[in-house]
Scaffold this motif. Structure first.
Motif, short mmCIF file in Angstrom:
data_model
loop_
_atom_site.label_atom_id
_atom_site.label_comp_id
_atom_site.label_asym_id
_atom_site.label_seq_id
_atom_site.Cartn_x
_atom_site.Cartn_y
_atom_site.Cartn_z
N SER A 1 41.21 31.46 28.85
CA SER A 1 42.30 32.25 29.41
C SER A 1 42.47 33.49 28.56
O SER A 1 42.50 33.41 27.32
CB SER A 1 43.58 31.44 29.40
N ARG B 1 35.81 35.05 40.05
CA ARG B 1 35.15 36.11 40.82
C ARG B 1 33.66 36.07 40.50
O ARG B 1 33.26 35.76 39.38
CB ARG B 1 35.70 37.50 40.46
N GLU C 1 38.19 38.53 32.32
CA GLU C 1 39.40 38.28 33.11
C GLU C 1 39.06 37.90 34.55
O GLU C 1 39.65 36.98 35.12
CB GLU C 1 40.28 39.54 33.10
N ARG C 2 38.09 38.57 35.14
CA ARG C 2 37.72 38.27 36.52
C ARG C 2 36.90 36.98 36.64
O ARG C 2 37.00 36.28 37.64
CB ARG C 2 37.00 39.46 37.14
N TYR D 1 37.48 34.45 34.81
CA TYR D 1 38.53 33.44 34.70
C TYR D 1 39.19 33.20 36.06
O TYR D 1 39.59 32.08 36.38
CB TYR D 1 39.57 33.88 33.66
N ARG D 2 39.24 34.25 36.87
CA ARG D 2 39.82 34.13 38.23
C ARG D 2 38.75 33.72 39.25
O ARG D 2 38.96 33.87 40.45
CB ARG D 2 40.45 35.46 38.64
#
Length: 133
Positions: A130, A91, A85-86, A88-89
């Motif tokens: 995603s 990070r 998830e991170r 994907y953002r």
């Protein structure tokens, strides 16, 4: 000390033959170019009256499978989802490790582990899908 390489099935069969001929463990170790402790451990692996090469080799393979280190980041775990998830953002693994360690005091991870998982073709951590797809 000799560099270590694993016993092959042929080595084990030769060991059985040399043992059957009555050679000592030291003599067998020299003949197979193995350390005498390795030969001794292999013989002890199959307790009983007579050494069985097939059973010894099967036990050896079983022990080798058990000794393989488990992957720290596995698909379907909370850690995997957290990292993916991170990523994907966008990070960095350094930030991801820092945030994980802040939230999970007893379960820390190093950023090097995340980089290894990203670069490992066997894991899908590096695939930036995603999380909602």
């Amino acid at each position: 000390m000799k560099p270590y390489n694993h016993f092959t099935q042929m080595d084990i069969c030769c060991l059985f033959y040399l043992l059957h001929l009555g050679l000592s463990q030291n003599q067998i170790a020299l003949a197979l170019n193995k350390h005498r402790s390795s030969v001794s451990r292999l013989i002890k692996r199959c307790p009983g009256e007579e050494f069985n090469p097939k059973a010894s080799y099967e036990k050896y393979l079983e022990n080798r499978k058990k000794s393989v280190r488990k992957k720290r980041i596995q698909e379907g775990t909370e850690l995997f989802e957290f990292i993916q998830e991170r990523l994907y953002r966008y990070r960095s693994p350094e930030i991801i490790a820092l945030k994980w360690n802040e939230q999970h005091k007893n379960d820390s991870i190093f950023f090097n582990t995340i980089y290894s998982a990203i670069n490992n073709p066997d894991t899908s951590v590096g695939v930036l899908n995603s999380p909602h797809e």
